[in-house]
Motif scaffolding. Sequence first.
Motif, mmCIF file in Angstrom:
data_model
loop_
_atom_site.group_PDB
_atom_site.id
_atom_site.type_symbol
_atom_site.label_atom_id
_atom_site.label_comp_id
_atom_site.label_asym_id
_atom_site.label_seq_id
_atom_site.Cartn_x
_atom_site.Cartn_y
_atom_site.Cartn_z
ATOM 1 N N SER A 1 0.834 -1.196 0.000
ATOM 2 C CA SER A 1 0.000 0.000 0.000
ATOM 3 C C SER A 1 0.875 1.255 0.000
ATOM 4 O O SER A 1 2.020 1.237 0.454
ATOM 5 C CB SER A 1 -0.910 0.008 1.228
ATOM 6 O OG SER A 1 -0.138 0.207 2.402
ATOM 7 N N GLU A 2 0.304 2.331 -0.508
ATOM 8 C CA GLU A 2 1.010 3.607 -0.500
ATOM 9 C C GLU A 2 1.308 4.034 0.935
ATOM 10 O O GLU A 2 2.355 4.606 1.220
ATOM 11 C CB GLU A 2 0.162 4.671 -1.201
ATOM 12 C CG GLU A 2 0.034 4.490 -2.698
ATOM 13 C CD GLU A 2 1.369 4.648 -3.395
ATOM 14 O OE1 GLU A 2 2.192 5.468 -2.932
ATOM 15 O OE2 GLU A 2 1.611 3.932 -4.391
ATOM 16 N N GLU A 3 0.396 3.738 1.848
ATOM 17 C CA GLU A 3 0.593 4.114 3.257
ATOM 18 C C GLU A 3 1.788 3.378 3.853
ATOM 19 O O GLU A 3 2.605 3.971 4.569
ATOM 20 C CB GLU A 3 -0.668 3.786 4.060
ATOM 21 C CG GLU A 3 -0.559 4.155 5.538
ATOM 22 C CD GLU A 3 -1.804 3.787 6.320
ATOM 23 O OE1 GLU A 3 -1.829 4.073 7.531
ATOM 24 O OE2 GLU A 3 -2.750 3.222 5.722
ATOM 25 N N ASP B 1 4.972 4.721 2.384
ATOM 26 C CA ASP B 1 5.265 6.043 2.926
ATOM 27 C C ASP B 1 5.881 5.946 4.314
ATOM 28 O O ASP B 1 6.751 6.737 4.675
ATOM 29 C CB ASP B 1 3.991 6.885 2.969
ATOM 30 C CG ASP B 1 4.287 8.375 2.896
ATOM 31 O OD1 ASP B 1 5.014 8.790 1.968
ATOM 32 O OD2 ASP B 1 3.819 9.123 3.780
ATOM 33 N N ALA C 1 12.146 7.580 -3.020
ATOM 34 C CA ALA C 1 10.878 7.215 -3.660
ATOM 35 C C ALA C 1 11.104 6.730 -5.083
ATOM 36 O O ALA C 1 10.356 5.898 -5.593
ATOM 37 C CB ALA C 1 9.921 8.400 -3.654
ATOM 38 N N PRO D 1 10.287 2.029 -5.239
ATOM 39 C CA PRO D 1 9.303 1.410 -6.143
ATOM 40 C C PRO D 1 9.988 0.602 -7.239
ATOM 41 O O PRO D 1 9.496 -0.446 -7.651
ATOM 42 C CB PRO D 1 8.544 2.616 -6.722
ATOM 43 C CG PRO D 1 8.685 3.667 -5.681
ATOM 44 C CD PRO D 1 10.076 3.471 -5.134
#
Length: 243
Positions: free
Chosen positions: A118-120, A123, A231, A235
């Motif tokens: 997940s992006e969360e 992060d 970032a 990814p």
Amino acid sequence: MAPDGTGNGKSLAYQGRKASRAKSEHRRRLILEAALRIVVREGVRGIRHRAVAKEADVPLAATTYYFKDIQELIVDTFTLYTEKALGVVNRFADQFYLPLKEMSVSHLKALTSGENVSEEELDKVLDYLVTQLANYVKEQTGNERDMLIAEQAFRYEAIVNDRIRELALMHRKALSDKIEEFMQLVSSPTPREDAEMLMGLFHSIEYSVLLVGSDNADFDHIRRTLKRYLALIIPDLLRQRKS
């Protein structure tokens, strides 16, 4: 002789006259510490026997006793710098690389899993890494500011002095190896290249902070810059693991 801190078996070797007694070694160390302070204030060209003796509060004859000429004194001053800098590299590993291993399993999953992340969660990982890196930069440009200034002089001397070049390469390899270990930990397919890019970013940020002073530096901007870099990499690492 002093351990280089790299784990590769190499040792730092001082060139000047060896001290046979503890009191004598203490005085020799005082002279080198004084010379390093002069480098920070005035650059390498400020190193003169008389100036160093005054800074160390020792007789002029003491500097010429331990160091036959200015060149030998300069080389041993940067040997002392390298010894200190390698200690900083090891603290970097303690403060950044080792704590990474203690992150929660869920956080590490974002780095090591090719499954849906997940992006969360991503992060959270980025924020953790950025905090560690930013704290390292703040430490370097704050408490270790004099060492960074000496490093600028060190780089130039390494270009024109073969012996100091050896010291510079030793220090650079120690730092590069630690960063490469981190890149391997996060499963980078190109750990050496990623380490090289992060080292370049470190040097650029540290130099910028030295120019304006730590109190005036925009650390929010520094954190955003570091996060942007990470970032871009993380990814890509996840995609590599999926493929």
